[in-house]
Scaffold this motif. Structure first.
Motif, mmCIF file in Angstrom:
data_model
loop_
_atom_site.group_PDB
_atom_site.id
_atom_site.type_symbol
_atom_site.label_atom_id
_atom_site.label_comp_id
_atom_site.label_asym_id
_atom_site.label_seq_id
_atom_site.Cartn_x
_atom_site.Cartn_y
_atom_site.Cartn_z
ATOM 1 N N MET A 71 0.840 -1.198 0.000
ATOM 2 C CA MET A 71 0.000 0.000 0.000
ATOM 3 C C MET A 71 0.878 1.252 0.000
ATOM 4 S SD MET A 71 -2.809 1.352 2.761
ATOM 5 C CE MET A 71 -1.610 1.813 3.979
ATOM 6 N N ASN A 72 1.914 1.275 0.851
ATOM 7 C CA ASN A 72 2.799 2.444 0.914
ATOM 8 C C ASN A 72 3.534 2.661 -0.407
ATOM 9 O OD1 ASN A 72 2.084 3.102 3.523
ATOM 10 N ND2 ASN A 72 3.693 1.853 4.429
ATOM 11 N N ALA A 73 3.914 1.573 -1.075
ATOM 12 C CA ALA A 73 4.584 1.717 -2.377
ATOM 13 C C ALA A 73 3.636 2.339 -3.396
ATOM 14 C CB ALA A 73 5.076 0.361 -2.866
ATOM 15 N N ARG A 74 2.372 1.904 -3.396
ATOM 16 C CA ARG A 74 1.398 2.474 -4.338
ATOM 17 C C ARG A 74 1.118 3.939 -4.018
ATOM 18 N NH1 ARG A 74 -3.685 -1.315 -4.930
ATOM 19 N NH2 ARG A 74 -4.279 0.369 -6.334
ATOM 20 N N LEU A 75 1.045 4.282 -2.704
ATOM 21 C CA LEU A 75 0.800 5.677 -2.319
ATOM 22 C C LEU A 75 1.983 6.566 -2.695
ATOM 23 C CD1 LEU A 75 -0.891 5.203 1.168
ATOM 24 C CD2 LEU A 75 -1.981 5.974 -0.944
ATOM 25 N N GLU A 76 3.198 6.059 -2.534
ATOM 26 C CA GLU A 76 4.373 6.835 -2.930
ATOM 27 C C GLU A 76 4.435 7.014 -4.443
ATOM 28 O OE1 GLU A 76 7.861 5.106 -1.265
ATOM 29 O OE2 GLU A 76 7.108 5.307 0.785
ATOM 30 N N ALA A 77 3.957 6.012 -5.194
ATOM 31 C CA ALA A 77 3.958 6.120 -6.654
ATOM 32 C C ALA A 77 2.990 7.204 -7.120
ATOM 33 C CB ALA A 77 3.591 4.774 -7.278
ATOM 34 N N LEU A 78 1.945 7.464 -6.337
ATOM 35 C CA LEU A 78 1.005 8.536 -6.701
ATOM 36 C C LEU A 78 1.687 9.900 -6.693
ATOM 37 C CD1 LEU A 78 -2.261 7.576 -4.783
ATOM 38 C CD2 LEU A 78 -1.801 7.347 -7.223
ATOM 39 N N GLN A 79 2.702 10.053 -5.853
ATOM 40 C CA GLN A 79 3.400 11.344 -5.765
ATOM 41 C C GLN A 79 4.132 11.675 -7.062
ATOM 42 O OE1 GLN A 79 3.002 13.317 -3.121
ATOM 43 N NE2 GLN A 79 1.702 11.743 -2.191
ATOM 44 N N LEU A 80 4.370 10.675 -7.896
ATOM 45 C CA LEU A 80 5.110 10.890 -9.137
ATOM 46 C C LEU A 80 4.211 11.257 -10.318
ATOM 47 C CD1 LEU A 80 7.546 7.868 -8.795
ATOM 48 C CD2 LEU A 80 7.939 10.245 -8.138
ATOM 49 N N LEU A 81 2.890 11.237 -10.107
ATOM 50 C CA LEU A 81 1.964 11.582 -11.188
ATOM 51 C C LEU A 81 2.057 13.075 -11.504
ATOM 52 C CD1 LEU A 81 -1.218 9.553 -10.187
ATOM 53 C CD2 LEU A 81 0.360 9.076 -12.064
ATOM 54 N N PRO A 82 1.701 13.468 -12.729
ATOM 55 C CA PRO A 82 1.696 14.896 -13.076
ATOM 56 C C PRO A 82 0.658 15.662 -12.248
ATOM 57 C CG PRO A 82 1.567 13.530 -15.045
ATOM 58 C CD PRO A 82 1.423 12.618 -13.882
ATOM 59 N N ARG A 84 -1.766 17.438 -13.082
ATOM 60 C CA ARG A 84 -3.150 17.509 -13.573
ATOM 61 C C ARG A 84 -4.031 16.453 -12.909
ATOM 62 N NH1 ARG A 84 -1.268 15.388 -19.242
ATOM 63 N NH2 ARG A 84 -1.515 13.163 -18.912
ATOM 64 N N TYR A 85 -3.440 15.445 -12.297
ATOM 65 C CA TYR A 85 -4.202 14.405 -11.602
ATOM 66 C C TYR A 85 -4.419 14.804 -10.147
ATOM 67 C CZ TYR A 85 -3.096 11.399 -15.560
ATOM 68 O OH TYR A 85 -2.977 10.868 -16.816
ATOM 69 N N ARG A 86 -5.620 14.521 -9.675
ATOM 70 C CA ARG A 86 -5.917 14.730 -8.255
ATOM 71 C C ARG A 86 -5.624 13.416 -7.545
ATOM 72 N NH1 ARG A 86 -11.458 16.178 -7.248
ATOM 73 N NH2 ARG A 86 -10.710 16.494 -5.139
ATOM 74 N N ILE A 87 -4.637 13.422 -6.683
ATOM 75 C CA ILE A 87 -4.228 12.157 -6.082
ATOM 76 C C ILE A 87 -4.984 11.829 -4.789
ATOM 77 C CG2 ILE A 87 -1.936 12.260 -7.100
ATOM 78 C CD1 ILE A 87 -0.869 13.061 -4.358
ATOM 79 N N GLU A 88 -5.666 12.798 -4.194
ATOM 80 C CA GLU A 88 -6.387 12.533 -2.946
ATOM 81 C C GLU A 88 -7.446 11.454 -3.120
ATOM 82 O OE1 GLU A 88 -6.257 15.762 -4.137
ATOM 83 O OE2 GLU A 88 -4.632 16.524 -2.866
ATOM 84 N N PRO A 89 -8.310 11.532 -4.156
ATOM 85 C CA PRO A 89 -9.303 10.462 -4.311
ATOM 86 C C PRO A 89 -8.647 9.108 -4.610
ATOM 87 C CG PRO A 89 -9.878 12.341 -5.705
ATOM 88 C CD PRO A 89 -8.545 12.608 -5.113
ATOM 89 N N MET A 90 -7.557 9.137 -5.391
ATOM 90 C CA MET A 90 -6.871 7.883 -5.691
ATOM 91 C C MET A 90 -6.258 7.277 -4.429
ATOM 92 S SD MET A 90 -4.844 8.740 -9.173
ATOM 93 C CE MET A 90 -5.452 9.953 -10.288
ATOM 94 N N ALA A 91 -5.665 8.123 -3.584
ATOM 95 C CA ALA A 91 -5.071 7.644 -2.333
ATOM 96 C C ALA A 91 -6.143 7.096 -1.404
ATOM 97 C CB ALA A 91 -4.295 8.766 -1.658
ATOM 98 N N ALA A 92 -7.288 7.769 -1.352
ATOM 99 C CA ALA A 92 -8.390 7.285 -0.513
ATOM 100 C C ALA A 92 -8.876 5.926 -1.009
ATOM 101 C CB ALA A 92 -9.530 8.296 -0.505
ATOM 102 N N ALA A 93 -8.946 5.746 -2.329
ATOM 103 C CA ALA A 93 -9.376 4.459 -2.879
ATOM 104 C C ALA A 93 -8.369 3.355 -2.542
ATOM 105 C CB ALA A 93 -9.552 4.582 -4.397
ATOM 106 N N ILE A 94 -7.090 3.676 -2.611
ATOM 107 C CA ILE A 94 -6.064 2.676 -2.274
ATOM 108 C C ILE A 94 -6.151 2.302 -0.802
ATOM 109 C CG2 ILE A 94 -3.573 2.308 -2.046
ATOM 110 C CD1 ILE A 94 -3.240 3.998 -4.602
#
Length: 101
Positions: A71-82, A84-94
Motif C-alpha cells: 500500500m505504501n509503495a502504491r501511495l508513494e507512486a502517486l506522488q510521481l503523477l503529473p 493535472r491528476y488529483r491524487i487525494e481520491p486515488m489515495a483514498a481508494a487505495i
C-alpha cells in the motif's frame, strides 16, 4: 550530588521572605526554615535519583506487513503523477482497498 551553596542561598532567600525585611535575625526561625529547605532539597534529589534509576523504556519498533508495504509503495507512486491528476481520491481508494483486505 548535594549542592550546599545553593541550599543555603535558597534558605536565606526563603528566610528573608518569611521574616520580612525589618525583622531582627531569629535563630530559631532560621533553623526551622533551613530544616524545611533541607527536606525540600532531599525530596528533589530523591526524585531525580529515582528517575535516573528507572530503566529507559524499550523503543517501539513498527513492523510493516507485506500488505502495508504494498500500500505504501502504491501511495508513494502517486506522488510521481503529473499535477493535472488529483491524487487525494486515488489515495483514498487505495487506503479503502487495503482496509478491507
Amino acid at each position: 550530588m548535594l549542592n550546599r551553596p545553593t541550599l543555603m542561598k535558597d534558605a536565606w532567600t526563603h528566610y528573608r521572605r518569611v521574616a520580612g525585611p525589618r525583622r531582627a535575625f531569629d535563630r530559631k526561625l532560621f533553623a526551622d526554615v533551613l530544616r524545611f529547605m533541607w527536606g525540600q532539597f532531599r525530596a528533589r534529589a530523591a526524585a531525580v535519583a529515582e528517575r535516573l534509576a528507572r530503566p529507559a523504556p524499550a523503543p517501539v519498533v513498527k513492523v510493516e506487513t507485506a500488505a502495508e508495504r504494498a500500500m505504501n509503495a502504491r501511495l508513494e507512486a502517486l506522488q510521481l503523477l503529473p499535477f493535472r491528476y488529483r491524487i487525494e481520491p486515488m489515495a483514498a481508494a487505495i487506503r479503502a482497498e487495503y482496509a478491507h483486505a
